[in-house]
Scaffold this motif. Structure first.
Motif, PDB file in Angstrom:
ATOM      1  N   THR A 267      45.710  17.218  71.358  1.00 40.11           N
ATOM      2  CA  THR A 267      45.901  17.496  72.784  1.00 40.11           C
ATOM      3  C   THR A 267      45.541  18.926  73.169  1.00 40.11           C
ATOM      4  O   THR A 267      45.705  19.297  74.326  1.00 40.11           O
ATOM      5  N   ASN A 301      35.743  25.751  81.956  1.00 40.80           N
ATOM      6  CA  ASN A 301      34.795  24.660  82.213  1.00 40.80           C
ATOM      7  C   ASN A 301      34.414  23.950  80.925  1.00 40.80           C
ATOM      8  O   ASN A 301      34.244  22.728  80.897  1.00 40.80           O
ATOM      9  N   ALA A 304      37.413  21.773  79.935  1.00 38.63           N
ATOM     10  CA  ALA A 304      37.510  20.599  80.811  1.00 38.63           C
ATOM     11  C   ALA A 304      36.468  19.555  80.440  1.00 38.63           C
ATOM     12  O   ALA A 304      36.740  18.345  80.437  1.00 38.63           O
ATOM     13  N   SER A 305      35.267  20.008  80.123  1.00 35.96           N
ATOM     14  CA  SER A 305      34.216  19.078  79.713  1.00 35.96           C
ATOM     15  C   SER A 305      34.546  18.431  78.374  1.00 35.96           C
ATOM     16  O   SER A 305      34.357  17.223  78.187  1.00 35.96           O
ATOM     17  N   GLU A 307      37.440  17.894  77.100  1.00 34.82           N
ATOM     18  CA  GLU A 307      38.543  16.936  77.243  1.00 34.82           C
ATOM     19  C   GLU A 307      38.045  15.567  77.698  1.00 34.82           C
ATOM     20  O   GLU A 307      38.719  14.559  77.495  1.00 34.82           O
ATOM     21  N   LYS A 308      36.873  15.541  78.323  1.00 32.58           N
ATOM     22  CA  LYS A 308      36.243  14.275  78.704  1.00 32.58           C
ATOM     23  C   LYS A 308      35.291  13.786  77.611  1.00 32.58           C
ATOM     24  O   LYS A 308      34.502  12.865  77.832  1.00 32.58           O
ATOM     25  N   ASN A 309      35.365  14.453  76.474  1.00 28.90           N
ATOM     26  CA  ASN A 309      34.518  14.130  75.316  1.00 28.90           C
ATOM     27  C   ASN A 309      33.050  14.473  75.556  1.00 28.90           C
ATOM     28  O   ASN A 309      32.163  13.891  74.933  1.00 28.90           O
ATOM     29  N   HIS A 310      32.783  15.423  76.445  1.00 29.94           N
ATOM     30  CA  HIS A 310      31.441  15.952  76.646  1.00 29.94           C
ATOM     31  C   HIS A 310      31.443  17.388  76.128  1.00 29.94           C
ATOM     32  O   HIS A 310      31.675  18.329  76.878  1.00 29.94           O
ATOM     33  N   TRP A 311      31.175  17.530  74.836  1.00 29.77           N
ATOM     34  CA  TRP A 311      31.291  18.833  74.202  1.00 29.77           C
ATOM     35  C   TRP A 311      30.076  19.697  74.521  1.00 29.77           C
ATOM     36  O   TRP A 311      28.940  19.208  74.518  1.00 29.77           O
ATOM     37  N   THR A 328      24.730  19.750  77.718  1.00 30.12           N
ATOM     38  CA  THR A 328      25.944  19.841  78.529  1.00 30.12           C
ATOM     39  C   THR A 328      26.380  21.287  78.706  1.00 30.12           C
ATOM     40  O   THR A 328      26.728  21.722  79.817  1.00 30.12           O
TER      41      THR A 328
END
Length: 349
Positions: A267, A301, A304-305, A307-311, A328
């Motif tokens: 987390t 930023n 946050a990215s 956490e959406k699994n967009h590393w 990304t």
């Protein structure tokens, strides 16, 4: 073993070696970087890859980069005459800004221009970053390119704050060029297959490119020498660092802090342990502001990215998130840079 059997074994061994080498040569573009001739750019005063070549990178991703004027990766052309509504931005940094791990269309400079177009701004971003460079390299080149390339603003992408500390180092002239050595290196890069060069480097050089000591004797290795105790690193005078950066140009300078991040738990995603946070980062920001520099960080930023699994970073030696900025990551950084550019009222030339 008779002579006939010995000859057969040797013949099979040689045939297998030749066939194996042929397979490696055939498939090497999939996993071996290319080697491109270098040249001394008379404007920048540094060595860059020769314009017109294509540089293949394979350590992360499978991108091929077109080398443009002044060694700019991914920019194949640049109009000498600057348009009246054009904002020219020089992008400085190390390999994180260079972007050879992504396609030219996804590199930082191209994403800046694309986002600028969407907001009705004509931004021309010049990718002048080189792998391994730090503040001493950037500050030496900034005065050389400003007038010739009609730069309106400088952007320095900072992945590791330690790279800024070199700003207070004395700028020394480049060592004299050994033309014969450069010519020999370029002949090798142009004529020897990349997998052969890579294999030779692996044998003769260490990971940090220092000469490797080869050992042909048998028996146990000698005990390595115990390194002397290292002294505590002195605290960085960030005020002096930021003043040195500010003194390099009278044009706006934007520092974009884009550190690596990592997953600490299921987390929690945090900045790498070796990067400044908390009070030290606040001190750096205050020093930049006092010197008249802009410093923006994209850490939130990035998190946050992620956490959406967009590393925002690729992989390094198989470790996901610990590599260079990817498509990304560049999109996030480019968006921040364009938003800062839009705050300025640049004069029309």
């Amino acid at each position: 073993m008779n002579a006939l059997n010995a000859k057969r074994i040797v013949a099979k061994w040689l045939l297998g070696a030749l066939f194996g080498t042929f397979l490696i040569a055939l498939t090497s573009p999939l996993f071996v970087r290319s080697y491109v001739p270098s040249e001394l750019d008379p404007l920048r005063g540094v060595f860059v890859l020769e314009s017109g070549h294509f540089y293949r990178w394979r350590s992360e991703g499978y991108a091929t980069t077109a080398i443009g004027p002044h060694g700019m990766p991914g920019r194949v052309g640049l109009d000498e005459a600057k348009r009246a509504d054009e904002i020219r931005v020089a992008i400085w940094g190390d390999s994180q800004a260079e972007g050879v791990g992504v396609s030219d269309q996804q590199k930082l400079h191209r994403q800046i221009e694309r986002i600028g177009e969407q907001s009705q701004h004509t931004i021309v971003a010049l990718p002048l970053a080189r792998s391994g460079d730090d503040a001493a390299d950037w500050l030496a080149q900034i005065p050389r390119v400003e007038e010739a390339l009609a730069i309106d603003m400088h952007v320095i992408l900072v992945a590791e704050m330690v790279d800024l500390e070199a700003a207070t180092d004395a700028i020394t002239p480049a060592p004299p060029i050994d033309a014969s050595q450069l010519a020999a290196q370029n002949r090798i890069a142009s004529n020897v297959p990349a997998f052969v060069i890579q294999a030779a480097r692996r044998v003769l050089r260490t990971a940090d490119d220092t000469p490797r000591t080869l050992r042909f004797s048998v028996g146990p290795l000698p005990n390595p020498a115990v390194p002397p105790a290292t002294l505590d690193k002195p605290e960085t005078d960030w005020d002096a660092v930021m003043r040195a950066i500010r003194a390099a140009s009278d044009r706006p300078i934007l520092l974009v802090y884009a550190p690596r991040i990592q997953r600490q738990s299921l987390t929690r995603i945090v900045v790498d342990n070796d990067q400044p946070t908390g009070n030290e980062l606040s001190e750096i920001k205050q020093a930049a502001q006092s010197a008249g520099l802009l410093l923006r960080e994209v850490t939130e930023n990035f998190v946050a990215s992620a956490e959406k699994n967009h590393w925002p970073h690729g992989f390094h030696n198989g470790v996901i998130m610990q590599g260079h900025l990817n498509e990304t990551g560049y999109a996030i950084v480019a968006s921040e840079i364009v938003s800062e550019i839009e705050r300025f009222d640049f004069p029309v030339h």
